[in-house]
Design a protein around this motif. Structure first.
Motif, mmCIF file in Angstrom:
data_model
loop_
_atom_site.group_PDB
_atom_site.id
_atom_site.type_symbol
_atom_site.label_atom_id
_atom_site.label_comp_id
_atom_site.label_asym_id
_atom_site.label_seq_id
_atom_site.Cartn_x
_atom_site.Cartn_y
_atom_site.Cartn_z
ATOM 1 N N ALA A 1 -31.592 -39.095 -42.904
ATOM 2 C CA ALA A 1 -30.777 -39.716 -44.108
ATOM 3 C C ALA A 1 -30.692 -38.676 -45.332
ATOM 4 N N GLU B 1 -28.579 -35.657 -44.767
ATOM 5 C CA GLU B 1 -27.350 -35.775 -44.387
ATOM 6 C C GLU B 1 -26.510 -35.626 -45.980
ATOM 7 N N ILE B 2 -27.203 -35.280 -47.027
ATOM 8 C CA ILE B 2 -26.722 -35.016 -48.127
ATOM 9 C C ILE B 2 -26.632 -33.669 -48.844
ATOM 10 N N HIS C 1 -27.989 -43.895 -50.251
ATOM 11 C CA HIS C 1 -27.632 -43.454 -48.920
ATOM 12 C C HIS C 1 -29.051 -43.899 -47.990
ATOM 13 N N LYS D 1 -27.373 -41.589 -55.699
ATOM 14 C CA LYS D 1 -26.555 -41.289 -54.377
ATOM 15 C C LYS D 1 -27.508 -41.229 -53.266
ATOM 16 N N LYS E 1 -28.682 -47.549 -47.077
ATOM 17 C CA LYS E 1 -27.705 -47.543 -46.194
ATOM 18 C C LYS E 1 -28.224 -47.296 -44.569
ATOM 19 N N SER E 2 -29.049 -46.168 -44.809
ATOM 20 C CA SER E 2 -29.409 -45.690 -43.412
ATOM 21 C C SER E 2 -30.610 -46.604 -42.907
#
Ligand code: DLL
Length: 432
Positions: A345, A348-349, A397, A393, A400-401
């Motif tokens: 996760a 991915e940022i 994230h 953020k 959410k993951s």
């Protein structure tokens, strides 16, 4: 008190015969009805007829969590779908969860093994069981529920959370048995003391705590705060849920309902079966599971087995309390996660460096997870509000993951320790 004396106190030899009979039947059923297992058996050139003694189980293939994910959602079922009456899933939230399907017979067996467990804790028809395990896809709530109903006790299906309400209900209904995770029990005790409730106000006589690793120290704390006997319950979604094993008041290990779940201990390095008493990974085979039989499921839980006639009279084999896992899976507030899911996760940022640390703590007896992450130089020298926005953020994230709220702390580039070998990412400070 013993729920099913015949099964729980059966002489060793007789139980061995029963297990062998059931093992042969389940292996045949699985081979004939689950294409995944047929393929695995064929690859190893093993046929159901090769099972002649219990030791022959080592000829069979292991099943891993990943294998179950491959068959998602219903690939492991051994009966026509219309015979499945209930579905649960594992608590891990990333990727595909493990799906467990139950037929009517399976629900009956679940009620039976959970009745054994609750009876070991002291439950009778006269008890009020406050069930603080989550109801829903998690197996804890309904598993305890079926056991309580099999016994005929009064179950209060309050589910997890809502601490003040839990305590009010406990007082108003004069709850006698509590079932929840041990960490939540400690949290309840703390809030009770904040509310001025003392152990004299509470009528609890016993607690059935599990679903996560806990220690003798935690047991002592729970017992003294609530003035009850705290016993350990073990189980996992893949096999049925809670009720695979339960500690009796002798506190000398958890009795595995081995007429339904056949245990082996294997070496973590070689996966070879270990002699009794040695510590290794627990591997379980379901002997009676109808909807979704499990052959040699690698639990990843570390324990050892001891076979003796217990002081309580039961002959069911005992496993030592689980002391850890052979993988790096963490259970945070009941949710199973792997550090690699957090890594995925994170990466991915944009602007995040692949250097991070996961710190698990348990303030006020509730798990908290902090992720410390190095950012790129540009981001770190940015304005505070930009840094704050970045932090939010990442938190969103990750949530959410993996389905879990974590606290993110951004740190300067090159400040986290680098390792020469296997990176140590996780610092579990929960004193488990
Ligand atoms: O935790 C089932 C359960 C519900 C057990 C209520 C007891 C009470 P899963 O979410 O699939 O199922 O997680 C299973 O949790 O492999 C262990 O790593 C851990 N675990 C469960 N019970 C214990 C325990 C439920 N008593 C995974 N001690 C298992 C240590 C436990 N770890």
């Amino acid at each position: 008190m013993i729920w099913n004396k015949e099964a729980e106190c059966m002489p060793f030899e007789e139980r061995g015969k029963l297990q062998l009979e059931r093992l042969k039947a389940i292996v045949k059923k699985t081979y004939e009805n689950v294409p995944y297992y047929k393929k695995r058996f064929d690859e190893l050139k093993v046929k159901p007829e090769d099972i002649k003694t219990l030791k022959d189980i080592s000829k069979l293939p292991f099943t891993a969590k990943a294998d179950l994910r491959e068959g998602y959602p219903f690939g492991m079922f051994a009966v026509p779908f219309n015979e499945i009456v209930e579905i649960h899933t594992s608590s891990g939230t990333t990727g595909k969860p493990v799906v467990a399907g139950y037929t009517k017979k399976d629900i009956e067996v679940w009620g039976e093994v959970m009745a054994r467990a609750l009876c070991m804790v002291g439950a009778t028809k006269d008890d009020i069981i406050q069930n603080g395990y989550g109801y829903g896809l998690f197996t804890g709530g309904l598993g305890v529920h079926y056991g309580a109903q099999t016994i005929g006790a009064t179950v209060v299906p309050i589910s997890a959370g809502n601490t003040k309400r839990q305590l009010e209900v406990m007082l108003d209904f004069s709850t006698t048995i509590i079932t929840c995770t041990p960490s939540y029990a400690l949290h309840l005790a703390e809030v009770a003391s904040d509310m001025g409730i003392t152990s004299k106000d509470i009528k609890l006589k016993a607690g059935c705590f599990g679903a996560e690793v806990w220690t003798e120290k935690m047991r002592e704390a729970i017992e003294s705060k609530f003035n009850l006997i705290a016993l350990n319950i073990y189980g996992l979604t893949e096999l049925i849920g809670p009720g695979v094993a339960q500690e009796c008041p002798d506190k000398s290990g958890l009795h595995i309902s081995e007429d339904h779940f056949y245990p082996e201990i294997v070496s973590i390095d070689t996966l070879e079966p270990l002699p009794e008493g040695e510590k290794g990974e627990l591997v379980l085979t379901s002997l009676t599971r109808d909807g979704m039989p499990m052959i040699r499921f690698r639990t990843r839980d570390i324990t050892s087995l001891k076979r003796e006639v217990c002081k309580c009279g039961r002959t069911l084999v005992k496993m030592e309390r689980i002391t850890g896992r052979s993988d790096d899976m963490l259970k945070i507030r009941g949710v199973l996660i792997f550090p690699s899911q957090i890594e995925k996760a994170l990466l991915e940022i944009k602007g995040i460096e692949p250097h991070y640390q996961i710190i698990v703590t348990r303030p006020h007896h509730l798990d908290e997870l902090e992720v410390q992450v190095e950012t790129s130089k540009e981001i770190f020298s940015d304005e505070i509000r930009h840094i704050e926005a970045m932090k939010k953020k990442i938190e969103n994230h990750i949530e959410k993951s993996i389905g879990l709220r974590v606290k993110v702390t951004l740190v300067e580039p090159k400040t986290l320790p680098r390792s020469e070998g296997k990176a140590k990412r996780v610092f579990d400070k929960r004193e488990l």
